[in-house]
Design an enzyme around this catalytic site. Structure first.
Site: not given
Ligand SMILES: NC(=O)c1ccc[n+]([C@@H]2O[C@H](COP(=O)([O-])OP(=O)(O)OC[C@H]3O[C@@H](n4cnc5c(N)ncnc54)[C@H](OP(=O)(O)O)[C@@H]3O)[C@@H](O)[C@H]2O)c1
Length: 252
Positions: A157-158
């Site tokens: 996600g990051y």
């Protein structure tokens, strides 16, 4: 149309200034002479920070909340009469294998790290265009993890959010250049902070894959970002650029 007010006379909003890199950025931009509007959710920390700076205003703001974003930009305009710069620094991470990352966790990182900078950039751009002769600079704090994998550290996600932020930076620079608005990204390597607590330590120790993978052989120190940030806020013909500040990690 060009934003040409010297940084020393500018008003700059910095999100995520209650800790880590953002707190240091507020000191660096303030040391360059600018007034800073510092934002985050932990407002007591922001007030302590503002008390240490010659011209600063603390604003409680959750960057994922529409009303908070509007209030942040409005506070800068009410307090100083203009807005010249925005540093989209607030961010979150949730390390772990993609196979165990929930959609909710993935989405929350996009919300804070990508959607909020987009929304704030839009509000800031409108304010900047209403300020003839002012500075017109947006700096998005990306990451080397938006440029390449940093295995063995998994962060789907990051990584997606930061890669998106770098792409957004190029696109906004392209669309808004005709208004004299510059949009750049700053992509740090590994720095001690609350976000990296548990991976790297404030005393400069880090796993071998980080120190051995970094050409300069050490972690970043908060002050290592000062020059790059001040440069991007000031460099009148630089836009759409991602400036990597990683001690040479991405050279390897
Ligand atoms: N440290 C590194 O090695 C590194 C490397 C590359 C990129 N970065 C990027 O640098 C930026 C700063 O990270 P850091 O390392 O300094 O981490 P940090 O110490 O955890 O700081 C994160 C900041 O973001 C704020 N924040 C988080 N969620 C927020 C929300 N919903 N609304 C408003 N503010 C929010 C936090 O303030 P509150 O909790 O008070 O709201 C805090 O001030 C991030 O964008 C990060 O991705 C860091």
């Amino acid at each position: 149309m060009d934003g040409n007010r010297p940084l020393a006379e500018q008003v700059v909003v910095i999100t995520g200034a209650s800790s880590g890199l953002g707190r240091r950025m507020a000191h660096a931009v303030s040391a360059a002479g600018a007034s800073v509007v510092v934002a985050a959710r932990r407002v007591e920390r922001l007030k302590d920070l503002a008390d240490d700076l010659p011209s600063a205003t603390a604003v409680a703001c959750d960057v994922s909340v529409d009303e908070d974003r509007v209030r942040l930009i409005d506070t800068a305009l009410d307090r100083y009469g203009r807005l010249d710069g925005l540093v989209n620094n607030a961010g979150i991470s949730a390390p772990g294998p993609a196979s165990r990352e929930t959609v909710e966790t993935f989405r929350r990182q996009l919300e804070i790290n990508l959607v909020a900078p987009f929304a704030l950039a839009g509000l800031a751009a409108r304010a900047m265009r209403a300020n003839p002769g002012g500075g017109r600079s947006i700096v998005n704090i990306g990451s080397i993890m938006g440029l390449r994998s940093t295995a063995p550290m998994p962060e789907a996600g990051y990584v997606a959010s930061k890669a998106g932020l770098h792409g957004l930076t190029r696109e906004l620079a392209s669309q808004w250049g005709r208004h004299g608005i510059r949009v750049n990204a700053l992509a740090p390597g590994f720095f001690p902070s609350e976000m990296t607590d548990g991976l790297v330590s404030g005393d400069g120790s880090a796993p071998d894959w980080i120190t051995q993978g970094t050409a300069l052989g050490r972690l970043g120190r908060p002050e290592d970002l000062d020059g790059a940030l001040v440069f991007l806020l000031s460099a009148s013909f630089v836009t759409g650029h991602t400036l990597v500040v990683d001690g040479g990690f991405t050279t390897r």
